[in-house]
Write a protein that holds these residues in place. Sequence first.
Motif, PDB file in Angstrom:
ATOM      1  N   GLU A  86       8.718  70.833  32.594  1.00  0.00           N
ATOM      2  CA  GLU A  86       9.842  70.071  33.143  1.00  0.00           C
ATOM      3  C   GLU A  86       9.652  68.580  32.896  1.00  0.00           C
ATOM      4  OE1 GLU A  86      12.678  70.216  37.105  1.00  0.00           O
ATOM      5  OE2 GLU A  86      10.810  71.354  37.027  1.00  0.00           O
ATOM      6  N   ALA A  87       8.428  68.094  33.041  1.00  0.00           N
ATOM      7  CA  ALA A  87       8.161  66.685  32.762  1.00  0.00           C
ATOM      8  C   ALA A  87       8.362  66.368  31.284  1.00  0.00           C
ATOM      9  CB  ALA A  87       6.741  66.324  33.190  1.00  0.00           C
ATOM     10  N   HIS A  88       8.039  67.311  30.410  1.00  0.00           N
ATOM     11  CA  HIS A  88       8.245  67.097  28.970  1.00  0.00           C
ATOM     12  C   HIS A  88       9.732  66.986  28.647  1.00  0.00           C
ATOM     13  CE1 HIS A  88       7.418  67.335  24.678  1.00  0.00           C
ATOM     14  NE2 HIS A  88       8.311  68.309  24.578  1.00  0.00           N
ATOM     15  N   ALA A  89      10.559  67.817  29.279  1.00  0.00           N
ATOM     16  CA  ALA A  89      12.003  67.723  29.067  1.00  0.00           C
ATOM     17  C   ALA A  89      12.546  66.392  29.576  1.00  0.00           C
ATOM     18  CB  ALA A  89      12.704  68.891  29.762  1.00  0.00           C
ATOM     19  N   CYS A  90      12.047  65.927  30.714  1.00  0.00           N
ATOM     20  CA  CYS A  90      12.469  64.629  31.239  1.00  0.00           C
ATOM     21  C   CYS A  90      12.057  63.498  30.301  1.00  0.00           C
ATOM     22  CB  CYS A  90      11.862  64.404  32.623  1.00  0.00           C
ATOM     23  SG  CYS A  90      12.479  65.495  33.907  1.00  0.00           S
ATOM     24  N   GLU A  91      10.876  63.610  29.725  1.00  0.00           N
ATOM     25  CA  GLU A  91      10.401  62.566  28.807  1.00  0.00           C
ATOM     26  C   GLU A  91      11.289  62.480  27.566  1.00  0.00           C
ATOM     27  OE1 GLU A  91       6.523  61.520  26.005  1.00  0.00           O
ATOM     28  OE2 GLU A  91       6.500  63.261  27.345  1.00  0.00           O
ATOM     29  N   GLN A  92      11.638  63.617  26.987  1.00  0.00           N
ATOM     30  CA  GLN A  92      12.494  63.602  25.801  1.00  0.00           C
ATOM     31  C   GLN A  92      13.892  63.086  26.131  1.00  0.00           C
ATOM     32  OE1 GLN A  92      11.275  64.011  22.866  1.00  0.00           O
ATOM     33  NE2 GLN A  92       9.280  64.696  23.603  1.00  0.00           N
ATOM     34  N   ILE A 105       5.659  70.808  22.693  1.00  0.00           N
ATOM     35  CA  ILE A 105       6.057  71.531  23.905  1.00  0.00           C
ATOM     36  C   ILE A 105       4.810  72.137  24.557  1.00  0.00           C
ATOM     37  CG2 ILE A 105       7.393  73.469  24.780  1.00  0.00           C
ATOM     38  CD1 ILE A 105       9.375  72.996  22.544  1.00  0.00           C
ATOM     39  N   PRO A 106       4.552  71.841  25.837  1.00  0.00           N
ATOM     40  CA  PRO A 106       3.346  72.374  26.489  1.00  0.00           C
ATOM     41  C   PRO A 106       3.354  73.896  26.537  1.00  0.00           C
ATOM     42  CG  PRO A 106       4.333  70.592  27.785  1.00  0.00           C
ATOM     43  CD  PRO A 106       5.323  70.948  26.717  1.00  0.00           C
ATOM     44  N   THR A 107       2.171  74.449  26.457  1.00  0.00           N
ATOM     45  CA  THR A 107       1.999  75.898  26.519  1.00  0.00           C
ATOM     46  C   THR A 107       1.199  76.264  27.762  1.00  0.00           C
ATOM     47  OG1 THR A 107      -0.033  75.805  25.200  1.00  0.00           O
ATOM     48  CG2 THR A 107       2.051  76.043  24.006  1.00  0.00           C
ATOM     49  N   PHE A 108       1.216  77.543  28.082  1.00  0.00           N
ATOM     50  CA  PHE A 108       0.441  78.002  29.236  1.00  0.00           C
ATOM     51  C   PHE A 108      -1.053  77.838  28.991  1.00  0.00           C
ATOM     52  CE2 PHE A 108      -1.602  81.169  31.957  1.00  0.00           C
ATOM     53  CZ  PHE A 108      -1.034  80.875  33.177  1.00  0.00           C
TER      54      PHE A 108
END
Length: 297
Positions: free
Chosen positions: A244-250, A161-164
Motif C-alpha cells: 500500500e505504501a508503494h502504491a502511495c509512493e507511485q 513491487i514489494p513481495t512477500f
Amino acid sequence: MLARRSLLRAASQPSPLGAAPTNARNMATLREIEMRLKSVRNIEKITKSMKMIASTKLAKAQRAMTNGKEYGVANSEVFQNTSVDNPAKHKLFIVISSDKGLCGGIHSSVSKFTRRAIADKENPVDSDSPIMIIGDKSKAQLSRALPKNLAMTFNQIGRDIPTFADAAGVADLIVKSGIKYDSVAIVYNKFVSSISYEPAVMEVQTEDMLKESPGFKAYEMEEEATKDLTEFTLANAIFAALVEAHACEQSARRNAMDNASKNAGDMISTLQMQYNRGRQAAITNELVDIITGASAL
C-alpha cells in the motif's frame, strides 16, 4: 563637427543584438534568457517522462495493493477476538518509506506521524520505544529527531513491487534482533485515492499478548504454534503495509512530476514573453540608432 563625427561613429558600430542597455546593469541579456529557456525545456521533458513512467508503475502497484490487502484483512480477523485490557506502552514502531525521492512529502508524513505518536500524552508510550525504518528517506529524517530510538534500518526494499519474501525477510530479522517490545505499530501511508493518501498505523500483537487474550485462553495451543502464528501475522502486516505504501509512493511521484511539468510550462511562457520583449527592445534601439545616423547625414 566633433559631435557629428561621434554620432556617425556610434551609428556605424551598433550594439550587438541581445545586449542589455548600459543603464540596466542587472537586466538579464537575451543570451541568458535563451539559456534559461533551453534548460527549463529540458527539465520539462524529463518531468514529463518521469510522469509517464510513474503512471505505468502506479497501475501495477494498484493491482499488487489490491492483492496484498487480503493479507491485512486476514490479520484483522485474527486480532478482532484477541484484544487485551492493558494497552502496550513499550511499542516497536516500524516505519515504512523508501529509498527514492521526488515524490512530495510522502516520507515526511510517516516521520511526523511517528514523532507525534511517541510524544502523544493521551495514549502514552515509552519515550525510548524502539524504531525500525524501511527506507533511507525516513531514516534521514528520524535520525535527526529521534536518534536514540533507532534500532534497525532496512534499504533496497520496494525498488520494484514489494513481495512477500521481502516482508518475510524483514520480519525474520526483527524476530532475531532480540529487541524487547510489547506490541508492534506499523506506520505507513494509506492509499485513499490516486491523488491523496494519509498516514496510518497497523497494530500487531506479540506472542505474549496473544497468550493472555481471552480468545486464545479458551483453547489449548502449543507454544510453537503461537510463535509461528505471531511471526506469520507480522510478515502479513508488513507485506500489506509495503504494497500500500508503494502504491502511495507511485501516486505521489506522478502527481509531483505533473505539478513540476505544469510549473515548467508556466516558467517557459514567462521567459518566452520576456525574451520576445527584450528582442523587440533591442531591434527598436538599433532602428533608432540607424535612423538617427541617417538623419544626421
